[in-house]
Write a protein that holds these residues in place. Structure first.
Motif, PDB file in Angstrom:
ATOM      1  N   VAL A  39     -15.074  -5.483  -0.843  1.00  0.00           N
ATOM      2  CA  VAL A  39     -14.469  -4.726  -1.576  1.00  0.00           C
ATOM      3  C   VAL A  39     -13.135  -5.617  -2.456  1.00  0.00           C
ATOM      4  O   VAL A  39     -12.821  -4.997  -3.415  1.00  0.00           O
ATOM      5  N   GLY A  40     -12.940  -6.590  -2.036  1.00  0.00           N
ATOM      6  CA  GLY A  40     -12.032  -7.670  -2.612  1.00  0.00           C
ATOM      7  C   GLY A  40     -10.635  -7.765  -1.474  1.00  0.00           C
ATOM      8  O   GLY A  40      -9.858  -8.299  -2.401  1.00  0.00           O
ATOM      9  N   LYS A  41     -10.737  -7.516  -0.248  1.00  0.00           N
ATOM     10  CA  LYS A  41      -9.651  -7.871   0.323  1.00  0.00           C
ATOM     11  C   LYS A  41      -9.048  -9.150   0.341  1.00  0.00           C
ATOM     12  O   LYS A  41      -7.873  -9.358  -0.056  1.00  0.00           O
ATOM     13  N   SER A  42      -9.781 -10.100   0.758  1.00  0.00           N
ATOM     14  CA  SER A  42      -9.533 -11.638   0.599  1.00  0.00           C
ATOM     15  C   SER A  42      -8.902 -11.957  -0.816  1.00  0.00           C
ATOM     16  O   SER A  42      -8.079 -12.774  -0.723  1.00  0.00           O
ATOM     17  N   SER A  43      -9.833 -11.504  -1.809  1.00  0.00           N
ATOM     18  CA  SER A  43      -9.471 -11.760  -3.182  1.00  0.00           C
ATOM     19  C   SER A  43      -8.098 -11.277  -3.506  1.00  0.00           C
ATOM     20  O   SER A  43      -7.343 -11.921  -4.363  1.00  0.00           O
ATOM     21  N   LEU A  44      -7.984  -9.908  -3.238  1.00  0.00           N
ATOM     22  CA  LEU A  44      -6.363  -9.567  -3.345  1.00  0.00           C
ATOM     23  C   LEU A  44      -5.396 -10.461  -2.671  1.00  0.00           C
ATOM     24  O   LEU A  44      -4.227 -10.563  -3.284  1.00  0.00           O
ATOM     25  N   ILE A  45      -5.476 -10.808  -1.618  1.00  0.00           N
ATOM     26  CA  ILE A  45      -4.615 -11.709  -0.761  1.00  0.00           C
ATOM     27  C   ILE A  45      -4.451 -12.926  -1.536  1.00  0.00           C
ATOM     28  O   ILE A  45      -3.087 -13.414  -1.976  1.00  0.00           O
ATOM     29  N   ASN A  46      -5.692 -13.459  -1.816  1.00  0.00           N
ATOM     30  CA  ASN A  46      -5.337 -14.871  -2.767  1.00  0.00           C
ATOM     31  C   ASN A  46      -4.677 -14.439  -3.900  1.00  0.00           C
ATOM     32  O   ASN A  46      -3.901 -15.494  -4.439  1.00  0.00           O
TER      33      ASN A  46
END
Ligand SMILES: Nc1nc2c(ncn2[C@@H]2O[C@H](COP(=O)(O)OP(=O)(O)O)[C@@H](O)[C@H]2O)c(=O)[nH]1
Ligand SMILES: [Mg+2]
Length: 208
Positions: A39-46
């Motif tokens: 869903v984009g969890k890691s992308s949001l953290i980055n």
């Protein structure tokens, strides 16, 4: 001299865990990131930390099977007061291709963390803006609310829709979850849309 704006000014990987005794021994406030695989969890953290590759992103759903803890150093104000906090990337729920056993296993340790962490101040629940929430999204949201956890819904991949489609999808997500329009923020890790709003919430948590 450039104005010092509130921001995350540094971020590092801290630890991975599947059990409570592996959680890092820190007492900073925590923000957890939950949502389906991909869903984009890691992308949001980055995106929030402005550090690509901090949290590992992947085109292959179901890759993160541990709780991953990141340290963020936050500038609170133009006076440059700083505070540390912890961002926690949780394993994705409800990935269909993972076996039943591993699905249950994920559920168990995610719930354990969410129930037991005394430092958890906010949960970002991510939902793909393109699709109506799935049963697992609705169940997770109800679970978080029922357990008294403050939830901010983040509709991810906002760059994939036109502005008019976006409004339609946002209200559909709110309706399905029984949430208020104010509880949802659309975000894109590509365009940076919604990032300032989310960063504001992160900085509020750091002040606690
Ligand atoms: N277009 C677009 N793609 C995104 C966005 N956020 C994540 N992705 C892509 O979606 C896939 C899954 O992202 P990831 O952050 O690994 O998801 P996670 O499994 O929830 O941690 C990757 O291919 C990302 O590049 C976004 O805001 N816009
Ligand atoms: Mg991930």
């Amino acid at each position: 001299m450039a104005e010092l704006t509130p921001d995350i000014i540094q971020a590092d990987y801290l630890a991975s865990a599947v059990r409570q005794d592996q959680y890092p021994a820190i007492d900073w406030p925590e923000i957890a990131f939950v949502g389906r695989s991909n869903v984009g969890k890691s992308s949001l953290i980055n995106s929030l930390c402005r550090r690509n590759g901090l949290a590992r992103t992947s085109g292959t759903p179901g890759k993160t099977q541990t709780l991953n803890f990141y340290r963020a150093l936050v500038r609170l104000n133009p006076e440059d007061d700083r505070r540390e906090l912890c961002l926690v990337d949780l394993p994705g729920y409800g990935y269909a291709r993972a076996g039943q056993a591993s699905k249950k296993q994920w559920g168990k340790f995610i719930e354990e963390y969410l129930k037991k962490s005394t430092r958890l101040k906010l949960v970002f629940q991510l939902i793909d803006i393109r699709h109506p929430p799935m049963d697992s999204d609705i169940a997770s949201y109800s679970w978080l609310v029922a357990h008294g956890l403050p939830v901010q819904i983040v509709a991810t991949k906002a760059d994939k829709l036109s502005r008019s489609q976006m409004q339609k999808h946002l209200s559909q997500i709110c309706d399905s979850l029984g949430a208020a329009p104010a509880d949802i923020i659309a975000h894109s890790s590509l365009s940076g849309a919604g990032k300032a709003e989310l960063l504001k919430l992160v900085i509020e948590v750091a002040k606690e």
